[in-house]
Design a protein around this motif. Structure first.
Motif, mmCIF file in Angstrom:
data_model
loop_
_atom_site.group_PDB
_atom_site.id
_atom_site.type_symbol
_atom_site.label_atom_id
_atom_site.label_comp_id
_atom_site.label_asym_id
_atom_site.label_seq_id
_atom_site.Cartn_x
_atom_site.Cartn_y
_atom_site.Cartn_z
ATOM 1 N N GLN A 76 -16.695 -5.598 0.321
ATOM 2 C CA GLN A 76 -16.841 -6.174 1.657
ATOM 3 C C GLN A 76 -17.618 -5.241 2.580
ATOM 4 O O GLN A 76 -18.473 -5.662 3.334
ATOM 5 C CB GLN A 76 -15.450 -6.444 2.241
ATOM 6 N N HIS A 114 -15.363 -16.745 4.918
ATOM 7 C CA HIS A 114 -14.821 -17.377 6.124
ATOM 8 C C HIS A 114 -15.570 -18.661 6.426
ATOM 9 O O HIS A 114 -15.317 -19.320 7.422
ATOM 10 C CB HIS A 114 -14.934 -16.424 7.313
ATOM 11 N N GLU A 124 -16.826 -11.470 0.892
ATOM 12 C CA GLU A 124 -17.630 -11.898 2.044
ATOM 13 C C GLU A 124 -19.120 -11.617 1.858
ATOM 14 O O GLU A 124 -19.719 -10.852 2.593
ATOM 15 C CB GLU A 124 -17.110 -11.224 3.324
ATOM 16 N N PRO A 146 -6.560 -15.655 6.992
ATOM 17 C CA PRO A 146 -6.791 -14.907 8.234
ATOM 18 C C PRO A 146 -7.121 -13.437 7.968
ATOM 19 O O PRO A 146 -6.864 -12.940 6.877
ATOM 20 C CB PRO A 146 -5.453 -15.030 8.964
ATOM 21 N N ASN A 147 -7.658 -12.734 8.939
ATOM 22 C CA ASN A 147 -7.896 -11.297 8.828
ATOM 23 C C ASN A 147 -6.583 -10.598 8.512
ATOM 24 O O ASN A 147 -5.552 -10.878 9.123
ATOM 25 C CB ASN A 147 -8.444 -10.710 10.136
ATOM 26 N N GLY A 148 -6.624 -9.685 7.545
ATOM 27 C CA GLY A 148 -5.405 -8.973 7.176
ATOM 28 C C GLY A 148 -4.488 -9.788 6.290
ATOM 29 O O GLY A 148 -3.384 -9.363 5.981
ATOM 30 N N GLY A 149 -4.937 -10.970 5.873
ATOM 31 C CA GLY A 149 -4.102 -11.824 5.033
ATOM 32 C C GLY A 149 -3.918 -11.292 3.614
ATOM 33 O O GLY A 149 -2.993 -11.685 2.915
ATOM 34 N N GLY A 150 -4.843 -10.423 3.186
ATOM 35 C CA GLY A 150 -4.709 -9.831 1.851
ATOM 36 C C GLY A 150 -5.781 -10.276 0.873
ATOM 37 O O GLY A 150 -5.639 -10.083 -0.330
ATOM 38 N N LYS A 151 -6.894 -10.829 1.383
ATOM 39 C CA LYS A 151 -7.944 -11.320 0.499
ATOM 40 C C LYS A 151 -8.605 -10.173 -0.270
ATOM 41 O O LYS A 151 -8.740 -10.232 -1.496
ATOM 42 C CB LYS A 151 -9.021 -12.059 1.322
ATOM 43 N N THR A 152 -8.996 -9.138 0.476
ATOM 44 C CA THR A 152 -9.641 -7.998 -0.176
ATOM 45 C C THR A 152 -8.677 -7.316 -1.144
ATOM 46 O O THR A 152 -9.054 -6.912 -2.246
ATOM 47 C CB THR A 152 -10.146 -7.003 0.891
ATOM 48 N N THR A 153 -7.413 -7.226 -0.729
ATOM 49 C CA THR A 153 -6.407 -6.613 -1.592
ATOM 50 C C THR A 153 -6.295 -7.375 -2.916
ATOM 51 O O THR A 153 -6.241 -6.771 -3.987
ATOM 52 C CB THR A 153 -5.052 -6.601 -0.872
ATOM 53 N N TYR A 191 0.808 -1.211 0.000
ATOM 54 C CA TYR A 191 0.000 0.000 0.000
ATOM 55 C C TYR A 191 0.843 1.262 0.000
ATOM 56 O O TYR A 191 0.414 2.286 -0.506
ATOM 57 C CB TYR A 191 -0.965 0.011 1.193
ATOM 58 N N PHE A 192 2.039 1.195 0.603
ATOM 59 C CA PHE A 192 2.895 2.377 0.639
ATOM 60 C C PHE A 192 4.229 2.043 -0.009
ATOM 61 O O PHE A 192 4.729 0.935 0.163
ATOM 62 C CB PHE A 192 3.116 2.837 2.080
HETATM 63 N N1 LIG Z 1 -6.286 1.094 2.316
HETATM 64 C C1 LIG Z 1 -5.244 0.526 2.947
HETATM 65 N N2 LIG Z 1 -4.147 1.245 3.233
HETATM 66 C C2 LIG Z 1 -3.087 0.687 3.847
HETATM 67 N N3 LIG Z 1 -3.022 -0.602 4.234
HETATM 68 C C3 LIG Z 1 -4.085 -1.376 3.987
HETATM 69 C C4 LIG Z 1 -5.247 -0.862 3.331
HETATM 70 N N4 LIG Z 1 -6.151 -1.855 3.210
HETATM 71 C C5 LIG Z 1 -5.581 -2.955 3.769
HETATM 72 N N5 LIG Z 1 -4.337 -2.667 4.229
HETATM 73 C C6 LIG Z 1 -3.416 -3.626 4.859
HETATM 74 O O1 LIG Z 1 -3.220 -4.705 3.964
HETATM 75 C C7 LIG Z 1 -3.289 -5.940 4.640
HETATM 76 C C8 LIG Z 1 -4.294 -6.857 3.974
HETATM 77 O O2 LIG Z 1 -5.585 -6.293 4.088
HETATM 78 P P1 LIG Z 1 -6.879 -6.924 3.435
HETATM 79 O O3 LIG Z 1 -7.986 -5.952 3.609
HETATM 80 O O4 LIG Z 1 -6.560 -7.353 2.051
HETATM 81 O O5 LIG Z 1 -7.124 -8.210 4.351
HETATM 82 P P2 LIG Z 1 -8.289 -9.278 4.300
HETATM 83 O O6 LIG Z 1 -7.625 -10.599 4.086
HETATM 84 O O7 LIG Z 1 -9.350 -8.878 3.357
HETATM 85 O O8 LIG Z 1 -8.826 -9.239 5.799
HETATM 86 P P3 LIG Z 1 -10.318 -9.397 6.393
HETATM 87 O O9 LIG Z 1 -10.558 -10.844 6.639
HETATM 88 O O10 LIG Z 1 -10.251 -8.656 7.672
HETATM 89 O O11 LIG Z 1 -11.271 -8.776 5.430
HETATM 90 C C9 LIG Z 1 -3.590 -5.634 6.095
HETATM 91 O O12 LIG Z 1 -2.400 -5.783 6.822
HETATM 92 C C10 LIG Z 1 -4.027 -4.198 6.109
HETATM 93 O O13 LIG Z 1 -3.499 -3.558 7.242
#
Ligand SMILES: Nc1ncnc2c1ncn2[C@@H]1O[C@H](COP(=O)(O)OP(=O)(O)OP(=O)(O)O)[C@@H](O)[C@H]1O
Ligand SMILES: [Mg+2]
Lengths: 290, 259
Positions: free
Chosen positions: B84, B203, B170, B42-49, B16-17
């Motif tokens: 989501q 999940h 989700e 897991p939460n924060g694993g990067g699925k949404t990304t 992200y940065f």
């Molecule tokens: N807009 C953003 N800016 C900076 N960092 C972000 C941003 N969105 C997510 N992150 C970081 O990227 C990582 C992955 O986030 P992501 O949202 O993809 O997780 P996820 O697997 O979808 O989690 P969840 O199960 O909670 O939905 C996390 O560590 C989060 O802190």
């Protein structure tokens, strides 16, 4: 009824006719642009643009006097400054990492300061009060034509692009996936805001523009379920506020802009109170029950 | 099965940065037409990304992404996306109908610059809402719905354009079990009758066994598990992947015990 027939028949009251027409025509732009400003929660952007306009007015007055350019009217300065401020804000939001509120503060204050300095440098006495607080009873026939033209243009744009403008305001990300350039629609809204603000200088003046842009739509949003009815109701409320403001100002010899704002404000607070009456009563009840 | 992949990731990194450690690393996969992919982790694993990279909302730092053979974002209209978060401005005056119709914006063709809706579009809107059993709410303001009802409306918005790929983040996190069952049969039908490719984050392991053809375990890196050869070992691996999530959740609620 007497007053109404008088206005249109009595040649001595012809200025009042122009004020009323200007008020009615500009209300269309106020209500529609204002609705977008309220749902997007960007009244502070409108505030920054409106105050920066004094810079454009001062600049036009100064240059026009210094180089003897009669065509450079304060209003063309206002249009220039408002479009410039809108573009600056748009670029900053799009490309810069600067916090938007800091930039808006700068645009707001620098515009005001520049305006006052230019006005003081301009030879002859110029009273900034009429720009700051408006003077709807001084509207001319030309003003009415210009206001009608711009207001029509703004409403037409809003009408044609309504679905995309509303969707951009509601969920930008979704539209971006669809390959829709939301930045263009955001720019469209900023330009509409800038032009609407220029129309308002005559009516309520720079300082009170935010109130006139937000009070009618904010009242309307409490009374309507969707954006379309909200903007129609805002237009109707704007017309009512402007007309009753002019009436009050003429009847009691009070300044026009503040009369309009006070009318709008009283209405807004009444709606707010009535729609949250139960909540307030409960809150007071809880205080006494403790 | 069609051998040309609809989505292609080649060694993709994303952070992200600038100069921060990547959220996703060395992501490499193909998704083929008609697949149902479930993304777990897991939460924060990067699925949404990962999903946002497919949708073209985010751009990769390194590597190559192709959707229908071109860069993501160019074929936006072929994607039905459901985000989501349902945390929209909860005083925005917009009706359920207009939220769903938004799913038709961005079409190519005459008159598309203005984005007006036709009578046919309104019928599509009703149909999409019927699919998620929300037709009775068509005139309601969106903000007045419950979280699960909002999700169903957003699914309808993703379905209305009859997209080739459905991307759902989700989709069932807030819905009741009956709606979830209906939803599973809906996805199955869309996949089997209409040949839709479906990618979803969930999940809920129930999905995996029932309809999913491939499981993606995302936790900074990606591990792919096809479910057609569901050996005990693979089930164990998938379970471990979502176990991390369970443990994570457990740790969160564990704070309560410590106090
Ligand atoms: N807009 C953003 N800016 C900076 N960092 C972000 C941003 N969105 C997510 N992150 C970081 O990227 C990582 C992955 O986030 P992501 O949202 O993809 O997780 P996820 O697997 O979808 O989690 P969840 O199960 O909670 O939905 C996390 O560590 C989060 O802190
Ligand atoms: Mg997520």
């Amino acid at each position: 009824m007497n007053l109404l027939t008088d206005i249109f028949a009595n040649p001595n009251l012809v200025f009042l006719k122009y004020s009323l027409l200007a008020g009615i025509f500009s209300s269309f732009a106020f209500g529609i642009t204002g609705s977008y400003i309220v749902v997007r929660r960007i009244s502070y952007i409108a505030g920054a643009i409106s105050h920066s306009i004094l810079g454009g007015i001062g600049f036009a007055l100064f240059i026009s006097a210094k180089y003897n350019l009669p065509w450079l009217t304060p209003y063309s300065g206002a249009v220039g400054a408002s479009i410039f401020a809108a573009l600056l804000i748009w670029f900053a939001e799009k490309y810069s990492k600067e916090r938007l509120d800091s930039l808006l503060g700068a645009v707001w204050a620098v515009g005001m300061a520049g305006g006052i300095i230019f006005i003081s440098l301009t030879p002859g006495y110029i009273d900034p009060m009429s720009y700051l607080f408006g003077n709807i009873l001084m509207v001319t026939k030309t003003d009415v034509v210009v206001i009608a033209f711009f207001s029509f243009f703004i409403c037409l744009t809003a009408f044609l692009f309504q679905n995309k403008l509303i969707a951009t305001s509601f969920d930008e990300e979704f539209l971006e996936i669809r390959g829709i350039r939301t930045d263009i629609y955001k720019l469209m809204l900023l330009i509409m805001t800038a032009l609407t603000i220029v129309l308002m200088i005559r009516i309520v003046g720079i300082i009170m523009i935010i109130a006139m842009l937000t009070l009618p739509p904010a009242s309307a949003s409490r009374l309507s379920k969707n954006f379309f009815s909200m903007s129609i109701l805002s237009v109707i409320l704007s017309i009512l506020f402007v007309l009753s403001g002019i009436g009050i100002s003429f009847r009691f010899d009070l300044p026009g802009g503040p009369s309009i704002i006070i009318t709008a404000g009283i209405f807004y607070f009444s709606v707010l109170f009535l729609s949250s009456k139960n909540f307030i009563l409960k809150f007071i009840g809880n205080l006494f029950n403790k | 099965m069609n051998k040309e992949p609809v989505i292609k990731f080649e060694d993709v990194n994303f952070s992200y940065f600038p100069n921060s450690s990547p959220v996703l690393k060395n992501i490499d996969f193909h998704i083929f037409k008609n697949e149902i992919v479930c993304i777990v982790g897991p939460n924060g694993g990067g699925k949404t990304t990962l999903i946002k990279l497919i949708a073209g909302i985010l751009k990769p730092d390194r590597g190559k992404i192709e959707v229908f053979g071109s860069s993501p974002g160019e074929n936006g209209y072929k994607l039905g996306y459901m985000p989501q978060s349902v945390h929209y401005d909860n005083s925005f005056p917009i009706s359920v109908k207009n939220v769903v119709l938004m799913g038709l914006l961005g079409r190519k063709g005459p008159g598309s610059i203005f984005g007006w809706y036709s009578r046919e579009d309104r019928q599509k809107c009703e149909k999409a809402l019927e699919m998620v059993k929300m037709a009775n709410f068509i005139k309601q303001p969106f903000y007045a719905l419950s979280g699960g009802q909002k999700q169903r409306v957003l699914i309808a918005r993703a379905l209305i354009s009859d997209p080739e790929i459905l991307i759902l983040d989700e989709p069932t996190s807030n819905v009741d079990s009956e709606t979830e069952d209906n939803f599973i049969s809906l996805l199955k039908e869309l996949n089997e009758k209409n040949n839709k490719t479906i990618i979803m984050v969930s999940h809920d392991m129930g999905f995996v066994s029932e309809i999913v053809s491939t499981v993606f375990c995302v936790n900074k890196t990606l591990v792919i598990h096809p479910t057609n050869i569901l050996s005990g070992e693979i089930i164990q691996q998938i379970y471990n992947c979502s176990m991390q999530m369970v443990r994570h959740d457990h740790r969160c609620s564990g704070k309560g015990h410590e106090q």
